[in-house]
Write a protein that holds these residues in place. Structure first.
Motif, PDB file in Angstrom:
ATOM      1  N   ASP A   1      36.995  48.352  30.179  1.00  0.00           N
ATOM      2  CA  ASP A   1      38.661  48.514  29.941  1.00  0.00           C
ATOM      3  C   ASP A   1      38.736  49.807  31.312  1.00  0.00           C
ATOM      4  N   ARG A   2      38.055  50.337  31.235  1.00  0.00           N
ATOM      5  CA  ARG A   2      38.158  51.982  31.933  1.00  0.00           C
ATOM      6  C   ARG A   2      37.677  52.003  33.446  1.00  0.00           C
ATOM      7  N   LEU A   3      36.522  51.082  33.635  1.00  0.00           N
ATOM      8  CA  LEU A   3      35.665  50.518  34.319  1.00  0.00           C
ATOM      9  C   LEU A   3      36.184  49.575  35.554  1.00  0.00           C
ATOM     10  N   ALA A   4      36.808  48.360  35.006  1.00  0.00           N
ATOM     11  CA  ALA A   4      36.945  47.219  35.766  1.00  0.00           C
ATOM     12  C   ALA A   4      38.008  47.332  36.670  1.00  0.00           C
ATOM     13  N   PRO A   5      38.840  47.446  35.838  1.00  0.00           N
ATOM     14  CA  PRO A   5      40.085  48.519  37.763  1.00  0.00           C
ATOM     15  C   PRO A   5      39.471  48.552  38.649  1.00  0.00           C
TER      16      PRO A   5
ATOM     17  N   GLU B   1      41.028  44.517  41.670  1.00  0.00           N
ATOM     18  CA  GLU B   1      42.357  44.603  41.549  1.00  0.00           C
ATOM     19  C   GLU B   1      43.062  43.588  40.438  1.00  0.00           C
ATOM     20  N   THR B   2      42.085  42.392  40.993  1.00  0.00           N
ATOM     21  CA  THR B   2      42.461  41.154  39.483  1.00  0.00           C
ATOM     22  C   THR B   2      42.927  41.656  37.530  1.00  0.00           C
ATOM     23  N   ALA B   3      41.682  42.632  37.834  1.00  0.00           N
ATOM     24  CA  ALA B   3      41.479  42.740  36.165  1.00  0.00           C
ATOM     25  C   ALA B   3      42.580  42.304  35.542  1.00  0.00           C
ATOM     26  N   VAL B   4      41.926  42.591  34.148  1.00  0.00           N
ATOM     27  CA  VAL B   4      42.906  42.014  32.973  1.00  0.00           C
ATOM     28  C   VAL B   4      42.782  42.989  31.997  1.00  0.00           C
ATOM     29  N   PRO B   5      43.854  43.307  31.144  1.00  0.00           N
ATOM     30  CA  PRO B   5      43.517  44.145  30.289  1.00  0.00           C
ATOM     31  C   PRO B   5      42.728  43.543  28.700  1.00  0.00           C
ATOM     32  N   VAL B   6      41.460  44.425  28.524  1.00  0.00           N
ATOM     33  CA  VAL B   6      40.990  43.567  27.227  1.00  0.00           C
ATOM     34  C   VAL B   6      41.767  43.861  26.087  1.00  0.00           C
TER      35      VAL B   6
END
Length: 233
Positions: free
Chosen positions: A216-220, A224-229
């Motif tokens: 959740d911290r790394l993906a963003p 830019e299209t990451a969504v919350p876990v």
């Protein structure tokens, strides 16, 4: 009013700890993975005694904690405390074509990480092991199904058969990190405790939650299209 005062004092202490450029550089370095003090010194070209001083200040402010390696027990790794550093920005890692999660046996943590990542980000993910087991751990399969993941196609693989030169390699255990070949770059280290020795559902659930939090911290920072876990999914 006392609660507000205490909150202000805590926030001021964190901001004071981050007010030094060297300490801010350490926090940036730890934003994407854990590191030994010596690794931080080499990365930031900082003498050992200065690293120790800055880590002491960051520890006293609640920004970092230390943990002993499950591999080489003489080593310690430093990690950020996400609740404390939540309002501190992280560095951008730019474009990454694929993320490969690695643990020793590729039977639990790395499999869970790749599956969680695939729900979190559009950046492709894979997993591998430095010493792959014959099969995925049954409790990892159980936790995956409980959290809505599909483990039916999970198979263990050797690092050398999976990792490509442009991959971002994320070692989710100490032993795998210490055994990675030198050419496995760039790399990130997450010191996630191995749930297999404890071998309880609770231990595997804890590993899942730890990995999901880190993703959740790394993906963003990568997508830019990451969504919350969502922890329960």
């Amino acid at each position: 009013m006392n609660v507000e005062r205490n909150s202000l004092v805590e926030r001021a202490r964190v901001h004071a700890a981050l007010g030094d450029p060297a300490r801010l550089a350490i926090v940036d370095a730890l934003a994407v993975g854990d590191a030994a003090p010596g690794e931080l010194g080499a990365l930031l070209e900082m003498p050992t005694n200065l690293v120790a001083h800055h880590l002491k200040v960051l520890h006293e402010a609640g920004l970092v904690v230390r943990g002993r390696s499950e591999g080489d027990h003489r080593r310690t790794y430093v990690r950020l405390v996400p609740e404390t550093v939540a309002m501190a920005g992280g560095p951008s890692l730019g474009e990454v074509p694929r993320v490969v999660f690695v643990c020793t046996h590729n039977s639990a943590r790395s499999q869970l990480a790749a599956a969680i990542w695939s729900r979190r980000s559009q950046v492709p993910a894979a997993s591998a092991g430095t010493r792959p087991a014959q099969r995925v751990h049954p409790r990892a399969v159980k936790v995956a199904r409980r959290r809505g993941l599909d483990p039916d196609r999970w198979r263990t693989s050797q690092v050398s058969d999976v990792v490509k030169p442009d991959d971002l390699v994320i070692a989710v255990c100490d032993i795998a990190y210490e055994q990675l070949p030198p050419d496995a770059r760039p790399r990130v280290h997450w010191s996630v405790p191995d749930p297999a020795p404890i071998n309880t559902d609770a231990a595997f659930e804890a590993a899942y939650d730890e990995i999901a939090s880190r993703i959740d911290r790394l993906a963003p920072l990568l997508d830019e299209t990451a969504v919350p876990v969502v922890s329960g999914r």
